[in-house]
Write an enzyme that holds these catalytic residues in place. Structure first.
Site, PDB file in Angstrom:
ATOM      1  CG  HIS A 109     -50.686  74.266  26.694  1.00 17.31           C
ATOM      2  ND1 HIS A 109     -50.793  72.913  26.441  1.00 17.31           N
ATOM      3  CD2 HIS A 109     -49.876  74.762  25.726  1.00 17.31           C
ATOM      4  CE1 HIS A 109     -50.070  72.617  25.368  1.00 17.31           C
ATOM      5  NE2 HIS A 109     -49.513  73.713  24.905  1.00 17.31           N
ATOM      6  CG  ASP A 121     -50.824  73.491  19.380  1.00 17.72           C
ATOM      7  OD1 ASP A 121     -50.736  74.704  19.129  1.00 17.72           O
ATOM      8  OD2 ASP A 121     -49.937  72.862  20.002  1.00 17.72           O
ATOM      9  CG  HIS A 161     -47.151  71.519  22.066  1.00 21.31           C
ATOM     10  ND1 HIS A 161     -47.015  72.638  21.270  1.00 21.31           N
ATOM     11  CD2 HIS A 161     -45.902  71.022  22.256  1.00 21.31           C
ATOM     12  CE1 HIS A 161     -45.731  72.833  21.006  1.00 21.31           C
ATOM     13  NE2 HIS A 161     -45.032  71.863  21.577  1.00 21.31           N
ATOM     14  CG  ASP A 179     -47.628  74.131  17.463  1.00 22.15           C
ATOM     15  OD1 ASP A 179     -48.577  73.481  17.001  1.00 22.15           O
ATOM     16  OD2 ASP A 179     -47.537  74.450  18.666  1.00 22.15           O
TER      17      ASP A 179
HETATM   18  C1  SP5 Z   1     -49.715  77.047  22.613  1.00 25.59           C
HETATM   19  C2  SP5 Z   1     -48.490  76.212  22.492  1.00 25.59           C
HETATM   20  O1  SP5 Z   1     -48.167  75.736  21.405  1.00 25.59           O
HETATM   21  N1  SP5 Z   1     -47.762  76.079  23.573  1.00 25.59           N
HETATM   22  C3  SP5 Z   1     -46.644  75.222  23.525  1.00 25.59           C
HETATM   23  C4  SP5 Z   1     -45.627  75.639  24.453  1.00 25.59           C
HETATM   24  C5  SP5 Z   1     -44.552  74.631  24.457  1.00 25.59           C
HETATM   25  N2  SP5 Z   1     -43.426  75.186  25.028  1.00 25.59           N
HETATM   26  C6  SP5 Z   1     -42.493  74.208  25.394  1.00 25.59           C
HETATM   27  C7  SP5 Z   1     -41.217  74.872  25.598  1.00 25.59           C
HETATM   28  C8  SP5 Z   1     -40.146  73.901  25.860  1.00 25.59           C
HETATM   29  C9  SP5 Z   1     -38.858  74.589  25.717  1.00 25.59           C
HETATM   30  N3  SP5 Z   1     -38.651  75.004  24.359  1.00 25.59           N
HETATM   31  C10 SP5 Z   1     -37.283  75.151  24.124  1.00 25.59           C
HETATM   32  C11 SP5 Z   1     -37.026  75.220  22.671  1.00 25.59           C
HETATM   33  C12 SP5 Z   1     -35.585  75.076  22.458  1.00 25.59           C
HETATM   34  N4  SP5 Z   1     -35.313  74.901  21.085  1.00 25.59           N
HETATM   35 ZN    ZN Z   2     -48.401  73.970  20.438  1.00 33.58          ZN
END
Ligand code: SP5
Ligand code: ZN
Length: 360
Positions: free
Chosen positions: A170, A206, A208, A296
């Site tokens: 990211h 990934d 994302h 993930d």
């Molecule tokens: C490297 C990578 O996979 N980064 C991804 C980060 C995504 N984070 C988003 C977080 C959004 C809030 N998560 C809350 C989870 C509640 N269950």
């Molecule tokens: Zn990710």
């Protein structure tokens, strides 16, 4: 048969302890924890994979895809934060941004480096979740070294895996976020491209969108960038980017491919997208690939709704290995501690068998 793909790892990466994430204003435990790399490494050791030390790369090489001012901030942020007494008043034990130079705030005016340390984080950080502590810089720098070492090894020996933490995909040229500080896959791609003397591709599986590499190589056809991920339009991070309409610009037009998938998409359509990424690398003339390997997308991961299985990851490895190209695999996300190791092992086993099928 034991895994033969060398694993590059540096202990220093454990020193990054984010201490949670500030999400919607609330400090939550966070999922990008040191234990992730420990679990992956242990699973790979059990699978018989050989280890390699990360070699320290020159700063000029390692940091070339980032704004020197951001690099300076990342390096100095923690000591500046402590010197300013922010750990006592207001009592914040990590570097956390609070004000961002949003385009609606600054318009077309140049964005200065703010004098106040409290304001400086927001100059380069695009979210509130990516905190800096005492070991963050050293760990992020070591993750880059691991990725570059894996790329150099892949150029000579065909394939290597970097157990990178913190992740990187990211991070853009001048902004960090999404648990990422420096873009490990971009650094690996630069190394692989220079070693092979021709274009390469970053293929990001990934869950994302790989917005960092997309941004860094947006107008650069020498590093094609492709990403399969959960559809940001369905409400998923990074929300503002990762749509299929983003294809690169200028000389890089057509050298970026986004394949967003609906939440709940399982192995079948996900693997079709991975196959499409492989075709894309071929049509971009890539002589080598960097796999941004987030696990993930697996069912049970707390950060994504894709329902890929370990067998799906093995299949992705087979497709990627089946290209028969020099391949550097760089760890990105993957947050279920109980399965992260087996998912990485399954992927690397797939890569090995794909390479065998390709006659390598
Ligand atoms: C490297 C990578 O996979 N980064 C991804 C980060 C995504 N984070 C988003 C977080 C959004 C809030 N998560 C809350 C989870 C509640 N269950
Ligand atoms: Zn990710």
């Amino acid at each position: 048969m034991p895994l033969s793909i060398p694993v590059v790892y540096d202990e220093q990466q454990r020193a990054h302890e984010p201490g949670g994430e500030i999400w919607v204003g609330v400090r939550t435990p966070g999922t990008e924890v040191p234990e992730r790399a420990i679990r992956v490494r242990a699973a790979l050791e059990d699978a018989g994979a050989p280890s390699m030390a990360a070699e320290r790369a020159e700063d000029e090489l390692a940091l070339r895809f980032h704004d020197p001012e951001m690099v300076r901030w990342l390096r100095d942020a923690w000591s500046l934060w402590e010197q300013d007494g922010l750990t006592d008043d207001p009592g914040q034990d990590r570097v956390v941004p609070y004000l961002f130079p949003h385009p609606g705030l600054v318009g077309d005016l140049p964005v200065p480096v703010p004098a106040a340390v409290t304001a400086r984080a927001g100059r380069w950080c695009f979210d509130t979740m990516t905190l800096i502590g005492s070991g963050t810089w050293d760990a992020a720098r070591c993750a880059l070294d691991a990725a570059i070492t894996a790329a150099g090894t892949a150029a000579i020996d065909g394939v290597a895996y970097a157990c990178c933490r913190p992740p990187g995909h990211h991070a853009t040229r001048d902004a960090y976020g999404g648990s990422c500080y420096l873009n490990n896959a971009a650094a690996a791609a630069g190394m692989l491209r220079d070693s092979l003397g021709g274009p390469v591709a970053i293929l990001d599986v990934d869950a994302h969108h790989g917005n960092g590499a997309q941004s860094i190589f947006w107008s650069d056809p020498t590093v094609a960038t492709g990403s399969v991920h959960v559809d940001p339009g369905a409400g998923w991070f990074p929300h503002f980017l990762g749509f299929a309409s983003e294809r690169g610009a200028g000389d890089g037009e057509g050298a970026n491919l986004n394949l967003p998938l609906a939440p709940g998409t399982g192995d079948g359509p996900w693997l079709e997208s991975v196959a499409e990424l492989c075709e894309f690398a071929g049509s971009a003339g890539a002589g080598g690939i960097v796999v941004a390997l987030g696990v993930d997308a697996a069912g049970g991961d707390p950060e994504s709704p894709l329902e890929v299985t370990a067998e799906g990851y093995r299949g992705a490895g087979e497709l990627l290995g089946g290209l028969g190209l020099p391949t550097a695999i760089v760890q990105e996300g993957g947050y279920d501690l109980d399965t992260i190791g087996e998912l990485v092992v399954a992927t690397l086993e797939g890569v090995e068998s794909g390479r065998v099928s390709a006659g390598i």
